[in-house]
Design an enzyme around this catalytic site. Structure first.
Site, PDB file in Angstrom:
ATOM      1  N   THR A  30       0.742  -1.211   0.028  1.00  0.00           N
ATOM      2  CA  THR A  30       0.167   0.105   0.041  1.00  0.00           C
ATOM      3  C   THR A  30       0.958   1.323   0.038  1.00  0.00           C
ATOM      4  OG1 THR A  30      -0.160  -0.067   2.419  1.00  0.00           O
ATOM      5  CG2 THR A  30      -1.985  -1.298   1.328  1.00  0.00           C
ATOM      6  N   CYS A  34       2.245   2.627   9.371  1.00  0.00           N
ATOM      7  CA  CYS A  34       1.242   2.816  10.585  1.00  0.00           C
ATOM      8  C   CYS A  34       1.827   2.595  12.079  1.00  0.00           C
ATOM      9  CB  CYS A  34       0.188   1.755  10.190  1.00  0.00           C
ATOM     10  SG  CYS A  34      -0.637   1.678   8.814  1.00  0.00           S
ATOM     11  N   CYS A  38      -2.808   0.291  14.835  1.00  0.00           N
ATOM     12  CA  CYS A  38      -3.727   0.674  13.673  1.00  0.00           C
ATOM     13  C   CYS A  38      -5.019  -0.118  13.591  1.00  0.00           C
ATOM     14  CB  CYS A  38      -2.905   0.724  12.062  1.00  0.00           C
ATOM     15  SG  CYS A  38      -3.820   1.068  10.867  1.00  0.00           S
ATOM     16  N   CYS A  65      -0.498   6.732   7.420  1.00  0.00           N
ATOM     17  CA  CYS A  65      -1.829   6.161   7.416  1.00  0.00           C
ATOM     18  C   CYS A  65      -2.911   7.171   7.933  1.00  0.00           C
ATOM     19  CB  CYS A  65      -1.764   4.900   8.323  1.00  0.00           C
ATOM     20  SG  CYS A  65      -3.461   4.219   8.511  1.00  0.00           S
ATOM     21  N   ASP A 440      16.120  10.521  51.825  1.00  0.00           N
ATOM     22  CA  ASP A 440      15.054  11.442  51.939  1.00  0.00           C
ATOM     23  C   ASP A 440      13.944  11.038  53.066  1.00  0.00           C
ATOM     24  OD1 ASP A 440      12.895  13.435  50.748  1.00  0.00           O
ATOM     25  OD2 ASP A 440      11.783  11.525  51.150  1.00  0.00           O
TER      26      ASP A 440
END
Length: 493
Positions: A30, A34, A38, A65, A440
């Site tokens: 394609t 992505c 997706c 995408c 601490d």
């Protein structure tokens, strides 16, 4: 991680959002890339390739995408828990250094040659600094196109492009849409509101996310004039490259609501990056909590409130000054001391909503203050003046590009700096996720109550198993105390 093909395929097939930002999936058939989560049907494994950055995908010829919008995923956690050259370079690029200073400026601030930086970024991220900065500009452009009514010419320069042509070409190449088409799609999708100079956007994060100690800490230690909690949002002023800004950050179930009022829209990516860093939104809570759960005495704390973040800062020098002011005094006293400096030396700003009046003073502004004007013990006056002069003269650097170990050494060399102050700065200003403050008082009390060793040496030895996430263990230990910093304030507090 992108080199572990089997693991990446499993993440894509299960649409696992935990891996968003860790890697990107490019689909040969394609031509798109992505995020792992997706929502479309996963492609066949043989059609997937995996890349470490959006910039690498773009350089390989893939477009983003339109469904999952991979440019909006959280950033990679890698740049937050590492202090090597690549991580420091990525933090600087995120802070806009390449757009403001170019690659030579990036190299100068890191202390390496341009060639070394280019080679290491390409080896790990598949793209050089210019391509990475370009990908960031494309993301900023998309955000401005979709959420503001600004003319495209103004967006061009606000996003950092040098010409309208390069802006149009980049948007078309990355998103396969023209800027006008992108605006049309965004108007239907986002419904965001924008007024003059103000932008409203969503800051994503990886779940789980526990906001109580994060926003509780920021609200409880807020310095009048530069910070406030109002209407369920933490608001503060920001010192940005092109002028002051104001941000309001609201914790919501699936994102952080962010409303930015900027003097110059060119500061949008810098402001967004600094807010994400302050809220530790690019952390990997699954990795952190899994490591801490392995200790049976910490496991109940993690299971009770998973996803705690480390409250950090938008200005490292500011936090260092405030850490000194907070030495051996209460939270209220530290706020009072800081507020006096803000009123006397801070730059005044206009807040459209009222309430905020100043920027925190720069080290340069503070370096000339009269020590007799400080309601502090003489030794602490010396500590403060030495710190601000070292920062003002460039002898000490506390920025996103800082080498954590080197910064610790420089701080320890200053008078009045001990392990508590240095590690507090390392945790909240430098962003070291393994910073640890066993001395601490709150940590020692929590450790004794849980059955952990309470002496600093013994607790440090026990905490070796929590590495490299000891700063997060500090948050879980602090949360055992019923202090305001551990509670999300009421909306009207």
């Amino acid at each position: 991680m992108h080199t572990d093909t089997d693991r990446c395929v499993r993440a894509v097939q299960s649409k696992d959002a935990r891996f968003d930002g860790w890697f990107f999936t490019a689909v040969r058939t394609t031509g798109i890339y992505c995020r792992p989560s997706c929502p479309v049907v996963p492609p066949k494994p043989q059609n997937m390739t995996f890349h470490p950055s959006a910039a690498a995908c773009q350089q390989a010829g893939y477009r983003a995408c339109k469904r999952c919008r991979p440019d909006t995923s959280p950033g990679s956690p890698e740049w937050n828990h590492r202090a090597d050259l690549v991580a420091r370079a990525m933090r600087l690029i995120g802070d806009g250094a390449v757009d403001r200073e170019g690659v030579p400026g990036l190299a100068r601030r890191l202390g390496y040659s341009e060639r070394q930086i280019e080679r290491q970024l390409r080896a790990e991220l598949g793209a050089g600094p210019l391509a990475l900065a370009r990908a960031q500009r494309a993301q900023t452009a998309r955000l401005l196109i979709e959420t503001t009514p600004l003319p495209m010419a103004e967006i061009t320069f606000a996003a950092g492009f040098s010409s309208i042509r390069s802006f149009n070409d980049t948007v078309q190449e990355v998103f396969a849409l023209s800027p006008t088409e992108l605006r049309s799609r965004g108007a239907r999708r986002t419904g965001a509101t924008t007024s003059a100079g103000t932008i409203t956007l969503r800051l994503p994060f990886r779940a789980p996310f526990h906001p109580d100690n994060l926003f509780g800490h920021l609200a409880a230690t807020a310095v009048p004039g530069i910070e406030e909690w109002r209407g369920g949002a933490y608001r503060r002023t920001l010192r940005l490259p092109h002028g002051p800004g104001v941000v309001a950050l609201t914790p919501l179930p699936d994102h952080i609501g962010c409303r930015l009022t900027l003097t110059d829209l060119r500061d949008l990516p810098v402001a967004t990056s600094r807010c994400r860093r302050m809220l530790d939104l690019d952390a990997d809570p699954e990795a952190v909590d899994d490591r801490l759960r392995a200790d049976p005495l910490l496991a109940p704390l993690v299971d009770k409130a998973p996803g705690r973040r480390v409250p950090r800062t938008t200005d490292e020098a500011e936090f260092a000054v405030r850490a000194v002011l907070g030495q051996q005094v209460s939270t209220a006293a530290a706020r009072t001391h800081a507020a006096r400096l803000v009123t006397a030396y801070g730059e005044q700003v206009e807040d459209p909503e009222g309430g905020l009046t100043h920027l925190f003073p720069t080290p340069e502004a503070l370096s000339g203050l009269d020590p007799e004007s400080l309601a502090l013990p003489r030794s602490r006056r010396t500590t403060l003046l030495t710190l601000v002069r070292a920062l003002a003269e460039g002898e000490l650097t506390l920025g996103v590009e800082s080498d954590w170990d080197r910064a610790r050494e420089q701080l320890m060399a200053l008078p009045g700096f001990g392990p508590w102050t240095v590690e507090t700065i390392a945790m909240r200003a430098l962003g070291d996720p393994d910073a640890f403050i066993p001395g601490d008082l709150g940590i020692r009390r929590a450790a004794a109550g849980l059955g952990l060793p309470s002496t600093p040496a013994a607790l440090t030895a026990r905490a070796a198993a929590w590495r490299p996430w000891r700063a997060y263990a500090v948050q879980y230990l602090w949360a055992t105390d019923d202090h305001a910093i551990n509670h999300l304030p009421a909306p009207d507090a």
